[in-house]
Design an enzyme around this catalytic site. Structure first.
Site, PDB file in Angstrom:
ATOM      1  N   LYS A 258      -2.305  -1.280  -3.640  1.00 29.07           N
ATOM      2  CA  LYS A 258      -2.999  -0.325  -3.431  1.00 29.07           C
ATOM      3  C   LYS A 258      -2.552   0.810  -4.095  1.00 29.07           C
ATOM      4  CE  LYS A 258      -5.865   2.214  -0.750  1.00 29.07           C
ATOM      5  NZ  LYS A 258      -6.620   1.784   1.100  1.00 29.07           N
TER       6      LYS A 258
ATOM      7  N   LYS B   5       0.787  -1.147  -0.165  1.00 29.11           N
ATOM      8  CA  LYS B   5       0.147   0.142   0.193  1.00 29.11           C
ATOM      9  C   LYS B   5       0.725   1.053  -0.052  1.00 29.11           C
ATOM     10  CE  LYS B   5      -3.975   2.400   2.573  1.00 29.11           C
ATOM     11  NZ  LYS B   5      -4.169   2.219   4.049  1.00 29.11           N
TER      12      LYS B   5
ATOM     13  N   ARG C 152       1.424  10.059   5.616  1.00 24.69           N
ATOM     14  CA  ARG C 152       1.484   8.469   6.618  1.00 24.69           C
ATOM     15  C   ARG C 152       2.957   8.094   5.137  1.00 24.69           C
ATOM     16  NH1 ARG C 152      -3.881   8.035   7.926  1.00 24.69           N
ATOM     17  NH2 ARG C 152      -5.444   9.043   6.941  1.00 24.69           N
TER      18      ARG C 152
HETATM   19  C1  PBG Z   1      -7.350   3.687   5.627  1.00 23.65           C
HETATM   20  C2  PBG Z   1      -7.583   3.448   4.150  1.00 23.65           C
HETATM   21  C3  PBG Z   1      -7.314   4.215   3.367  1.00 23.65           C
HETATM   22  C4  PBG Z   1      -8.010   3.711   1.935  1.00 23.65           C
HETATM   23  C5  PBG Z   1      -8.194   2.569   2.239  1.00 23.65           C
HETATM   24  N1  PBG Z   1      -8.062   2.031   3.985  1.00 23.65           N
HETATM   25  C6  PBG Z   1      -6.937   5.609   3.574  1.00 23.65           C
HETATM   26  C7  PBG Z   1      -5.679   6.305   3.858  1.00 23.65           C
HETATM   27  O1  PBG Z   1      -4.199   4.473   3.908  1.00 23.65           O
HETATM   28  O2  PBG Z   1      -5.350   7.208   4.327  1.00 23.65           O
HETATM   29  C8  PBG Z   1      -7.925   4.346   0.909  1.00 23.65           C
HETATM   30  C9  PBG Z   1      -8.929   4.104  -0.133  1.00 23.65           C
HETATM   31  C10 PBG Z   1      -9.572   5.020  -1.249  1.00 23.65           C
HETATM   32  O3  PBG Z   1      -8.875   5.780  -1.762  1.00 23.65           O
HETATM   33  O4  PBG Z   1     -10.854   4.290  -2.258  1.00 23.65           O
HETATM   34  N2  PBG Z   1      -5.889   3.497   5.809  1.00 23.65           N
END
Ligand code: PBG
Length: 322
Positions: A247, A194, A216
Site C-alpha cells: 500500500k 505500507k 507517520r
Molecule cells: C490507517 C489507514 C490509512 C489508510 C488505511 N488505513 C491512513 C494512514 O495510514 O494515514 C489509507 C487508505 C487510503 O488512503 O485510501 N492507518
C-alpha cells in the site's frame, strides 16, 4: 524476427485479443472500503472522494447489500468514533461503531466477508496509529491496544482482521491473542509494506484521522525503499500473516511484483484514496476517460501480481465487468 514474426496478428480482432489476454479483472478481485459513523440515517458525502460516504450502520448495511449483489466478496470497515481519546478506547469498545456494523452486516449477509482495519489513528485525539508519549509513537505499548481492538472485532463476528498501524511485532501479538481466545480460524491480512504516502490525503478527511502533530514517517515505510518491503513482508509471514498487502498500489507496482515473486502467500494491494481522487478530479474536468482509466489502473495492479485489490472503484468497476 520480422517479417516472420508479426505480433500484430494476435491483436487483429477483439475475439483474438480475448483469447490471448493475460489478465482478466473480475468482481472477485475487489474488497470495498466502508466508513462507519454513529447514529442512523446518515450518509454524508466525502468531498474529496466523490461516490464515497461516511455512513451510519443502517446505511452501511444497505450499501454492503449492493456491493454483495454486484458479486464483490468482501468489505473492509473503518470506524469514525463518537469520541476520541489519548488511548483510542472506542477502538476496542464492544459497542463501538465498527463492532456494531460487523454484527449488523453478518446478520443480514452471512457470506459477505467482513474484514476490519485494525489501527488506532481514527480513535486517538492525536491521530497517530499508537500510544504517544513525549511526541513519540511507542511501539510495544501499542501492541496491547491493537490486540484488544482485533479481539473485539473477532468477538463481534469479523471474518478477517487487517492491522494497518505498522508497529513492529503486531502480527505476532494479534495472532497470539486471537489464538488464545478461540479465534485461531480468523485470518490476518497484514498491511505489510505500507509506505508513508501523500496519497492517503483524502482518506484522512474520510476517516478524520490526520495526525495532529508530525507525520507517520517513523513507522510507515520510506517511499524510496524497495528491498525493505521484502523484509517487512518476510517478518509478517514469520509472525503468522495469512495475506500480505502492499500500500499504496499504483506508485508501488514494482513492490507488488517483488512480493508476488518472492513469497507464496496471497498478495493484496490497496488502491488508495489519492489514487481514486486523482481519477475522479481529472474525469470531472473532462481530461480523461474515467471508466477506461479506472479499468486500466485496476488491471495494472492485478497484472503486477495482486490477488486482491482494496478499491473505492469496486462497485463501478464491478458494474462494468458484469
Ligand atoms: C490507517 C489507514 C490509512 C489508510 C488505511 N488505513 C491512513 C494512514 O495510514 O494515514 C489509507 C487508505 C487510503 O488512503 O485510501 N492507518
Amino acid at each position: 524476427m520480422f517479417p516472420i514474426h508479426r505480433p500484430r496478428r494476435l491483436r487483429r480482432t477483439e475475439s483474438i485479443r480475448r483469447m490471448v489476454r493475460e489478465t482478466i479483472l473480475t468482481p472477485d478481485d475487489f474488497i470495498y472500503p466502508l466508513f462507519v459513523v454513529a447514529g442512523s440515517g446518515i450518509k454524508k458525502p466525502i468531498s474529496s472522494m466523490p461516490g464515497c460516504f461516511q455512513e451510519s450502520v443502517d446505511e452501511v448495511v444497505k450499501t454492503a447489500k449492493e456491493i454483495h449483489s454486484l458479486g464483490i466478496p468482501a468489505v473492509i470497515l473503518f470506524g469514525i468514533p463518537e469520541h476520541k481519546d489519548e488511548l483510542g478506547s472506542e477502538a476496542y469498545d464492544p459497542n463501538g461503531v465498527v463492532q456494531t456494523a460487523i454484527k449488523a452486516l453478518k446478520d443480514s449477509m452471512p457470506d459477505l466477508v467482513v474484514i476490519t482495519d485494525v489501527c488506532m489513528c481514527e480513535y486517538t485525539t492525536h491521530g497517530h496509529c499508537g500510544v504517544v508519549k513525549d511526541g513519540e509513537v511507542l511501539n510495544d505499548p501499542t501492541l496491547e491496544l491493537l490486540q484488544k481492538e482485533a479481539l473485539s472485532h473477532a468477538r463481534a463476528g469479523a471474518d478477517m482482521v487487517a492491522p494497518s498501524d505498522m508497529m513492529d511485532g503486531r502480527v505476532a501479538a494479534i495472532r497470539g491473542i486471537l489464538d488464545s481466545e478461540g479465534f485461531s480460524h480468523i485470518p490476518i491480512m497484514s498491511y505489510a509494506a505500507k509506505y508513508a504516502s501523500a496519497f492517503y490525503g483524502p482518506f484522512r478527511e474520510a476517516a478524520e484521522s490526520a495526525p495532529q502533530f508530525g507525520d507517520r514517517r517513523s513507522y510507515q515505510m520510506d517511499p524510496p525503499n524497495r528491498r525493505e518491503a521484502l523484509k517487512e513482508v518476510a517478518l509478517d509471514i514469520e509472525e503468522g500473516a495469512d495475506i500480505v498487502m502492499v500500500k499504496p498500489a499504483l506508485s508501488y507496482l514494482d513492490v507488488i511484483s517483488d512480493v508476488k515473486e518472492n513469497f507464496d502467500l496471497p498478495v493484496a494491494a490497496y488502491n488508495v484514496s489519492g489514487e481514486y481522487s486523482l481519477v475522479k478530479a481529472a474525469a470531472q474536468l473532462g481530461w480523461i476517460d474515467h471508466d477506461r482509466v479506472m479499468l486500466e489502473i485496476l488491471t495494472s495492479i492485478k497484472r503486477a501480481g495482486a490477488d486482491m485489490i482494496l478499491t473505492y472503484f469496486a462497485p463501478e468497476a464491478a458494474r462494468l465487468l458484469s
